[in-house]
Scaffold this motif. Structure first.
Motif, short mmCIF file in Angstrom:
data_model
loop_
_atom_site.label_atom_id
_atom_site.label_comp_id
_atom_site.label_asym_id
_atom_site.label_seq_id
_atom_site.Cartn_x
_atom_site.Cartn_y
_atom_site.Cartn_z
N VAL A 1 6.41 9.98 -2.96
CA VAL A 1 5.79 8.66 -2.80
C VAL A 1 6.08 8.17 -1.38
O VAL A 1 7.19 8.37 -0.87
CB VAL A 1 6.27 7.67 -3.89
CG1 VAL A 1 7.77 7.59 -3.97
CG2 VAL A 1 5.70 6.27 -3.65
N VAL A 2 5.06 7.60 -0.73
CA VAL A 2 5.21 7.12 0.64
C VAL A 2 4.63 5.71 0.75
O VAL A 2 3.49 5.49 0.35
CB VAL A 2 4.47 8.02 1.66
CG1 VAL A 2 4.78 7.59 3.09
CG2 VAL A 2 4.79 9.49 1.46
N VAL A 3 5.41 4.78 1.27
CA VAL A 3 4.92 3.42 1.51
C VAL A 3 4.19 3.40 2.85
O VAL A 3 4.70 3.94 3.84
CB VAL A 3 6.08 2.42 1.51
CG1 VAL A 3 5.62 1.04 1.96
CG2 VAL A 3 6.68 2.32 0.12
N LEU A 4 3.00 2.81 2.87
CA LEU A 4 2.20 2.79 4.09
C LEU A 4 2.23 1.42 4.75
O LEU A 4 2.38 0.41 4.08
CB LEU A 4 0.74 3.14 3.75
CG LEU A 4 0.52 4.49 3.07
CD1 LEU A 4 -0.96 4.69 2.79
CD2 LEU A 4 1.05 5.64 3.91
N VAL B 1 1.10 5.77 -1.23
CA VAL B 1 0.48 6.97 -1.78
C VAL B 1 1.52 7.68 -2.63
O VAL B 1 2.72 7.59 -2.37
CB VAL B 1 -0.05 7.92 -0.68
CG1 VAL B 1 -1.33 7.39 -0.06
CG2 VAL B 1 1.00 8.15 0.40
N GLU C 1 0.87 -1.18 0.00
CA GLU C 1 0.00 0.00 0.00
C GLU C 1 0.90 1.22 0.00
O GLU C 1 1.87 1.28 0.74
CB GLU C 1 -0.87 0.04 1.27
CG GLU C 1 -1.76 -1.16 1.39
CD GLU C 1 -2.73 -1.04 2.57
OE1 GLU C 1 -3.19 -2.10 3.00
OE2 GLU C 1 -3.01 0.08 3.03
#
Lengths: 151, 203
Positions: B32-35, A143, A141
């Motif tokens: 961009v950021v991984v969650l 963003v 997951e």
């Protein structure tokens, strides 16, 4: 090949065909839509309402007050915030083997991604492009924001 | 004398504010950021920019546009993610779920499965434009043809039940896989209640 394995192969092939003809062109569906959102398909603007189907090569565009959430047939979830342009450049999924390919392009805006069966089966088979980078997805997951002001 | 110090301090103020402004990071653009996932696992995103490749594989690992326009690794956090991506995250569709219903030897639901049916209807009711995939399975008693038919009957029965509940027929797809996909592997012609099932995916 014995007759029984041949028979099971044939009925399996028939099942596989049945499974793929059910939704040959529809690869996803809009589950959430808020504010101004539309789909661009073959140069035409279509309303992006809840329940609308998504096809390969569609571009989904949100306005300043818009957001949209799409569930794809491999269970990938993509959702975009305001002022976003998201193109589904390539989508292929085999529901039997889970093999497939998914290339999305975020030209501008914000996007959240929950990867589905395509990325789980084949790490790297799903990519999200932005104007500055290509993101290879390994079952995850994340963003991403593409800020058009830079380019 | 004291007064003049104060005046000098006040004169300095705009410079101090400017300096603070310069010290803050440059405007952030692409990012961009991984969650973290709901079960606590973290996947990975491989960021390719020209020939450079960065792997982000920890919670809130992030790459963003640096001063020279290239992507640089820099950690993010929950607060920043909610600030920048709040609208996109709120629009995220409900997670698809998968439920399994078990059958007696024919196409009658087992008693325990009735509670799962209630859960299934609740899940469908709360999802806008719910799509349902119904796949029937059998145990290995009998020939392929017989089990193909039986598995399709089980799936068909569930499909009818869903239509009766008000789910539009075009949103339900049903298929039977006979004895090809056993939940519990057995030899041929073995009675196994756990293999007599219908898998229902709701998305």
């Amino acid at each position: 090949m014995t007759s029984s394995t041949l028979r099971s192969f044939l009925s399996f092939a028939a099942l596989a065909m049945l499974a793929t003809t059910v939704c040959a062109n529809d690869i996803g569906q809009i589950k959430n839509a808020k504010g101004s959102v539309h789909i661009e398909r073959d140069g035409k603007k279509l309303p992006a309402t809840v329940g609308a189907k998504i096809r390969q090569s569609d571009t989904v565009v949100t306005g300043a007050d818009g957001s949209v959430g799409i569930t794809f047939v491999d269970n990938s979830l993509l959702s975009a915030g305001p002022n976003s342009t998201l193109a589904i450049e390539r989508y292929a999924f085999d529901p039997t083997t889970h093999a497939g390919a998914f290339d999305a392009h975020l030209a501008r805006g914000t996007l959240s991604v929950v990867s589905g069966k395509i990325a789980r089966q084949t790490p790297g088979a799903m990519t999200v492009k932005t104007p500055s980078a290509i993101l290879g997805v390994r079952s995850t997951e994340f963003v991403v924001r593409a800020d058009e002001a830079v380019r | 004398m004291k007064l003049s110090v104060d005046v000098r301090l006040i004169a300095l103020l705009p410079t101090l504010v400017l300096a603070a402004g310069c010290a803050s990071p440059p405007p952030r653009n692409d990012m961009v950021v991984v969650l973290p996932e709901r079960d606590g696992k973290v996947g990975a995103v491989v960021v390719r920019e020209g020939s450079r490749e960065t792997v982000l594989n920890t919670a809130y690992a992030s790459a963003r546009t640096g001063e020279k326009g290239e992507l640089q690794a820099a950690p993010s956090n929950d607060r920043e993610v909610r600030q920048v991506f709040g609208a996109a995250l709120s629009a995220q569709p409900a997670r698809p779920i998968s439920l399994t219903l078990y059958f007696t030897e024919g196409s009658m639901l087992s008693a325990e499965s009735k509670a799962i049916v209630d859960r299934m209807f609740a899940e469908i009711a709360q999802r806008p434009a719910a799509e349902i995939v119904v796949i029937g399975h059998t145990d290995t008693v009998g020939a392929y043809d017989y089990n193909d038919k039986l598995s399709l009957e089980r799936a068909g029965k569930m499909r009818e039940m869903l239509i009766g509940f008000g789910v539009p027929a075009q949103n339900i797809s049903a298929a039977g896989r006979g004895k090809r996909e056993l939940l519990v592997p057995t030899a041929d012609n073995v009675t196994e209640p756990r293999n007599r099932r219908v898998e229902i995916s709701v998305r």
